[in-house]
Design a protein around this motif. Structure first.
Motif, short mmCIF file in Angstrom:
data_model
loop_
_atom_site.label_atom_id
_atom_site.label_comp_id
_atom_site.label_asym_id
_atom_site.label_seq_id
_atom_site.Cartn_x
_atom_site.Cartn_y
_atom_site.Cartn_z
N GLY A 75 53.17 97.66 8.98
CA GLY A 75 52.88 98.25 10.27
C GLY A 75 53.03 99.75 10.27
O GLY A 75 52.39 100.45 11.05
N SER A 118 47.82 96.64 14.51
CA SER A 118 48.61 95.98 15.55
C SER A 118 47.74 95.00 16.33
O SER A 118 48.21 93.95 16.78
N ALA A 145 47.38 91.96 14.15
CA ALA A 145 48.62 91.18 14.17
C ALA A 145 48.70 90.33 15.44
O ALA A 145 49.18 89.20 15.40
N SER A 146 48.22 90.88 16.55
CA SER A 146 48.20 90.10 17.79
C SER A 146 47.31 88.88 17.65
O SER A 146 47.64 87.79 18.15
N VAL A 179 55.75 94.54 13.57
CA VAL A 179 54.52 95.33 13.44
C VAL A 179 54.41 96.32 14.60
O VAL A 179 54.15 97.51 14.40
N PHE A 180 54.60 95.82 15.82
CA PHE A 180 54.50 96.68 17.00
C PHE A 180 55.48 97.85 16.92
O PHE A 180 55.12 99.00 17.21
N THR A 193 54.61 100.45 14.07
CA THR A 193 53.33 101.15 14.20
C THR A 193 53.55 102.52 14.79
O THR A 193 54.24 102.68 15.79
N ASP A 201 50.82 104.87 15.25
CA ASP A 201 49.61 105.37 15.88
C ASP A 201 49.30 106.79 15.41
O ASP A 201 49.15 107.02 14.24
N ALA A 249 52.50 100.48 20.80
CA ALA A 249 51.86 99.60 19.82
C ALA A 249 50.34 99.73 19.86
O ALA A 249 49.62 98.84 19.42
N GLY A 308 47.42 96.95 20.43
CA GLY A 308 47.95 95.64 20.06
C GLY A 308 48.37 94.81 21.26
O GLY A 308 48.12 93.59 21.30
#
Length: 298
Positions: free
Chosen positions: A65, A73, A76-77, A93-94, A97, A99, A250, A253
């Motif tokens: 992530g 993200s 992953a969702s 992951v969230f 992350t 960004d 996130a 995501g």
């Protein structure tokens, strides 16, 4: 009627904001070019790693992530909604992350040590949170029958299929606009209201700063991470508050989670609450520890 002094201040704000923003364009472009190349080379492999991680999912989620991935993200969702990964893995992951934080840090020539500390902390704290959540939920993924969600990156985020150069150019121009707007707004507030007032609200009151930064991080748009990063670079946000906002942020995501997992909206709200709460708590704890040890960054 605007006074001559006010007009002079606004011209000064615009000139400095434009200069400060334009000078980072080459650095942004080179950074995004490298990120796009790496993403195209590793995207399939990273998704395969996180699928096969099992109970070590938070470790894989925290690591992959943190690497620049086009809409990872969001992907992953989709994997979570399909019952492939656990709640803890998704949250890892969230939380890891970043960004737009990384390209802005690099374009502003932030020390490598600081960048490594930020990324390292995000990875470690994301893993810890992920394992705690999975332990609470007994490591069970979502029970929904698995259904592959194709082209999540392309449909939700950056149109990666266009190639690395067009995508890098679009990313660069998009973030340049965000940086310019944020820079102009910050310079205007500082010029008219004073930097000391902002510092009193955000820096001198770290708990308030972490709570507010976490709220900004919930905005499902890269503009949120741009704002948080710029506030930190302007020394108007503490390190812990910045971490709160970046960990909660996130990207798209969360939007994809509510769309792909829409039949379980209560579960989605719980995940959102854990995401926000853990990000804010970690940020507050970081500020407490750093202040006690008298450690500063940048």
């Amino acid at each position: 009627m605007w006074t001559d002094e006010f007009v002079h201040k606004m011209v000064h704000v615009f000139e400095h904001g434009m200069v400060d923003s334009v000078k980072i364009i080459p650095f942004l472009f080179v950074t995004y070019l490298i990120m796009e190349y790496l993403e195209h080379k590793t995207n399939t492999k990273t998704r395969a790693v996180i699928r096969k991680a099992g109970r070590l999912g938070p470790v894989a989620g925290g690591i992959v992530g943190a690497f620049p991935q086009c809409g990872f993200s969001a992907a992953a969702s989709g994997l979570y909604s399909g019952g492939v990964i656990t709640t803890g893995t998704l949250l890892a992951v969230f939380l890891s992350t970043s960004d737009e934080m990384l390209p802005i840090f690099m374009s502003e020539e932030v020390p490598v040590k600081t960048i490594c500390v930020v990324l390292g902390l995000k990875i470690v704290l994301a893993m810890i949170t992920g394992f705690l959540v999975d332990f609470a939920f007994r490591f069970k993924p979502s029970p929904i029958r698995y259904k592959e969600i194709h082209n999540m990156c392309e449909s939700e985020h950056c149109k990666c299929e266009e190639g690395i150069f067009p995508s890098a150019i679009k990313h660069t121009l998009k973030i340049f606009v965000f940086v310019l707007i944020v820079t102009l707004a910050l310079n205007m507030v500082i010029e008219l209201g004073g930097e000391e007032q902002l510092e009193h609200i955000l820096v001198d009151r770290p708990i308030v700063g972490a709570i507010l930064a976490g709220m900004v991080g919930l905005i499902p748009n890269c503009a949120a991470s741009v704002l948080i990063t710029q506030l930190y670079l302007a020394e108007l946000l503490s390190f812990g508050a910045m971490m709160s906002g970046l960990m909660v942020g996130a990207g798209v995501g969360v939007l994809v989670l509510f769309r792909s997992n829409r039949k379980r909206w209560k579960e989605n709200l719980s995940i959102l609450g854990i995401l926000y709460g853990s990000g804010v708590v970690w940020g507050i704890l970081l500020d407490i520890v750093l202040n006690a040890m008298n450690i500063t960054f940048i």
